[in-house]
Scaffold this active site. Sequence first.
Site, PDB file in Angstrom:
ATOM      1  N   ASP A   1      -5.591 -12.730 -12.648  1.00  0.00           N
ATOM      2  CA  ASP A   1      -5.793 -13.369 -13.947  1.00  0.00           C
ATOM      3  C   ASP A   1      -6.653 -14.609 -13.803  1.00  0.00           C
ATOM      4  OD1 ASP A   1      -4.652 -12.113 -16.187  1.00  0.00           O
ATOM      5  OD2 ASP A   1      -2.631 -12.697 -15.566  1.00  0.00           O
TER       6      ASP A   1
ATOM      7  N   ASP B   1      -1.009 -14.484 -14.271  1.00  0.00           N
ATOM      8  CA  ASP B   1      -0.696 -15.903 -14.487  1.00  0.00           C
ATOM      9  C   ASP B   1       0.757 -16.064 -14.921  1.00  0.00           C
ATOM     10  OD1 ASP B   1      -1.000 -14.885 -17.019  1.00  0.00           O
ATOM     11  OD2 ASP B   1      -2.484 -16.368 -17.683  1.00  0.00           O
ATOM     12  N   SER B   2       1.493 -14.939 -15.021  1.00  0.00           N
ATOM     13  CA  SER B   2       2.954 -15.006 -15.193  1.00  0.00           C
ATOM     14  C   SER B   2       3.586 -15.678 -13.974  1.00  0.00           C
ATOM     15  CB  SER B   2       3.541 -13.611 -15.399  1.00  0.00           C
ATOM     16  OG  SER B   2       3.033 -12.704 -14.443  1.00  0.00           O
TER      17      SER B   2
ATOM     18  N   GLU C   1      -8.037 -12.679 -21.081  1.00  0.00           N
ATOM     19  CA  GLU C   1      -7.391 -12.419 -22.372  1.00  0.00           C
ATOM     20  C   GLU C   1      -8.358 -12.706 -23.525  1.00  0.00           C
ATOM     21  OE1 GLU C   1      -3.748 -14.657 -22.689  1.00  0.00           O
ATOM     22  OE2 GLU C   1      -2.924 -13.786 -20.850  1.00  0.00           O
TER      23      GLU C   1
ATOM     24  N   LYS D   1      -8.894 -10.479 -14.604  1.00  0.00           N
ATOM     25  CA  LYS D   1      -8.427 -10.107 -15.946  1.00  0.00           C
ATOM     26  C   LYS D   1      -8.593 -11.308 -16.861  1.00  0.00           C
ATOM     27  CE  LYS D   1      -3.875  -9.334 -17.018  1.00  0.00           C
ATOM     28  NZ  LYS D   1      -3.598 -10.393 -18.022  1.00  0.00           N
TER      29      LYS D   1
ATOM     30  N   GLU E   1      -0.799  -5.570 -24.797  1.00  0.00           N
ATOM     31  CA  GLU E   1       0.553  -6.116 -24.662  1.00  0.00           C
ATOM     32  C   GLU E   1       1.241  -6.217 -26.021  1.00  0.00           C
ATOM     33  OE1 GLU E   1       0.872  -9.541 -22.134  1.00  0.00           O
ATOM     34  OE2 GLU E   1       2.927  -9.974 -22.755  1.00  0.00           O
TER      35      GLU E   1
HETATM   36  O1  KIV Z   1       0.378 -12.350 -16.211  1.00  0.00           O
HETATM   37  C1  KIV Z   1       0.876 -11.221 -16.329  1.00  0.00           C
HETATM   38  O2  KIV Z   1       1.862 -10.876 -15.662  1.00  0.00           O
HETATM   39  C2  KIV Z   1       0.276 -10.299 -17.286  1.00  0.00           C
HETATM   40  C3  KIV Z   1       0.980  -8.997 -17.529  1.00  0.00           C
HETATM   41  C4  KIV Z   1       2.198  -9.226 -18.319  1.00  0.00           C
HETATM   42  C5  KIV Z   1       0.079  -7.992 -18.149  1.00  0.00           C
HETATM   43  O3  KIV Z   1      -0.730 -10.584 -17.850  1.00  0.00           O
END
Ligand code: KIV
Length: 271
Positions: free
Chosen positions: A90, A51-52, A122, A120, A189
């Site tokens: 994510d 989600d980056s 969190e 993924k 992280e």
């Molecule tokens: O969204 C992302 O890029 C991440 C990584 C930094 C692990 O969660």
Amino acid sequence: MSVHSNIRRVTTHVLHEMKLRGEKIAMLTAYDFSMAKIIDQSGIDIILVGDSASNVMAGHQSTLPITLDEMIYHASSVVRAVKRALVVVDLPFGSYQGNSKLALSAAIRIMKETGAHAVKMEGGAEIKESIERILSAGVPVLGHLGLTPQSIHKFGTYVVRAKEDEEADKLIEDAHLLERTGCFGIVLEKIPAKLAGKVASEIKVPIIGIGAGNKVDGQVLVIHDMLGITQEFSPRFLRRYHNLSEEMKGAVSSYIKDVKDCNFPNEQESY
Ligand code: KIV
């Protein structure tokens, strides 16, 4: 028979075997077809459609605004390019925290509409029910603890997490809980290297670090950061392998000059 049929795909089982034999796992983000193709052909083990994308693709200040539809768009573009790596997506902010039924329907949309291999999420104990429901549908889950960017407004800052005993103890408890629940791995992280090493030695599933030192089972970076496309983000853990933004500016400036000087296209480049 496809030319790629002899490629051994990376699966969650392969990752587990890698941890057992002490082979480090390399993971990078990707958000589009062209970049994913290059990264996959380079031999990466895991591609994270992070989600980056909210920051590096859309220009938002945080990961919170990105939507499930946007994640599905990025993930399906990546999956079309990938022949070998495990593709993890994510679950975006708001799609899994409150209600495990909604969490399952978000995960199912990702799996059905993108062809990705895992999601993924969190958090630890707070999202246990959502993780369990998603796992019960056969969708592999990668956990994410430590600095969890979807909670940035709770933390208030992007500093190193779990430096104090109380937060470190909770992180260790959460890592055990994620392992017991059935997560196939955990991203840690921005936490102290010693703490990350302790988690990696206690937990049987692969531990992938970002800003978590080298005593873990693998590393992940955001592709735009490690290639030097982003310039404004420079945490200590980031190693820049290239200065692509300068190279791109150089190439674009040359193109502009050639166009303005009537040097492009030349005769060979014309019909
Ligand atoms: O969204 C992302 O890029 C991440 C990584 C930094 C692990 O969660």
